[in-house]
Design an enzyme around this catalytic site. Structure first.
Site, short mmCIF file in Angstrom:
data_model
loop_
_atom_site.label_atom_id
_atom_site.label_comp_id
_atom_site.label_asym_id
_atom_site.label_seq_id
_atom_site.Cartn_x
_atom_site.Cartn_y
_atom_site.Cartn_z
N GLY A 14 0.81 -1.21 0.00
CA GLY A 14 0.00 0.00 0.00
C GLY A 14 0.84 1.25 0.00
O GLY A 14 1.96 1.27 -0.49
N ASP A 21 6.67 -3.63 0.96
CA ASP A 21 6.46 -3.20 -0.42
C ASP A 21 5.60 -1.93 -0.42
O ASP A 21 4.43 -1.97 -0.80
CB ASP A 21 5.80 -4.30 -1.21
CG ASP A 21 5.67 -3.97 -2.69
OD1 ASP A 21 6.25 -2.97 -3.14
OD2 ASP A 21 4.97 -4.72 -3.40
N TYR A 22 6.17 -0.84 0.04
CA TYR A 22 5.43 0.42 0.06
C TYR A 22 5.76 1.23 -1.19
O TYR A 22 6.89 1.24 -1.67
CB TYR A 22 5.80 1.27 1.30
CG TYR A 22 4.95 0.91 2.49
CD1 TYR A 22 3.60 1.20 2.50
CD2 TYR A 22 5.49 0.30 3.60
CE1 TYR A 22 2.81 0.87 3.57
CE2 TYR A 22 4.72 -0.04 4.68
CZ TYR A 22 3.37 0.25 4.66
OH TYR A 22 2.59 -0.07 5.74
N GLU A 23 4.72 1.87 -1.71
CA GLU A 23 4.89 2.72 -2.90
C GLU A 23 5.57 4.02 -2.52
O GLU A 23 5.48 4.51 -1.46
CB GLU A 23 3.53 3.01 -3.52
CG GLU A 23 2.75 1.76 -3.85
CD GLU A 23 3.46 0.85 -4.83
OE1 GLU A 23 4.07 1.36 -5.78
OE2 GLU A 23 3.42 -0.37 -4.62
#
Length: 142
Positions: free
Chosen positions: A107, A140-142
């Site tokens: 996210g 898994d950060y944007e």
């Protein structure tokens, strides 16, 4: 502080780490699984006993199921729990000693308050990690 905690958790060696380190090299298969709700199960993957398998369940997200708003660090599971349930994670790890399972955080990161986000994230992620007996965390950060 949260990143340090997550890194320490993700560096926890698997129980067979000594055996793996004793070998000069080993084969590794690592894949994200569960994100598209496409019915994939652990049993759909041919697991070779001579290869270390790392399944990364994706994703645990700081969002509500019905809404796209942030929950201020209260992570929820968003992978296919019909096919990748708590019982199925336990079963694959028990039956295949070369399998490790981790969760991926996904996210975007827009906390209301850093202090409350960190506190809530530690509590909610600890609960998920302990419930599923995960071997690590992928971020898994944007």
């Amino acid at each position: 502080m949260l990143l340090h905690i997550l890194i320490l958790i993700s560096l926890r060696p698997p129980s067979s780490a000594a055996a793996l380190l004793a070998r000069q090299s080993f084969d590794l298969f690592r894949a994200y699984i569960g994100a598209e709700f496409n019915g994939i199960k652990f049993s759909d993957v041919p697991i070779n006993s001579r290869i270390e398998f790392h399944f990364i369940l994706s994703f645990a997200i700081d969002k509500t199921a019905n809404d796209s708003s942030s929950t201020d660090g209260h992570f929820n599971v968003f992978w296919d729990t019909d096919n990748l349930s708590l019982a199925q994670v336990a079963a694959i790890k028990h039956s295949k000693k070369n399998v490790r399972v981790a969760l991926s955080l996904g996210g975007d990161f827009k906390p209301y308050s850093i202090d409350s986000w960190v506190s809530n994230a530690v509590k909610s992620l600890t609960q998920i990690i302990q419930e599923y007996n995960f071997d690590g965390i992928n971020i898994d950060y944007e």
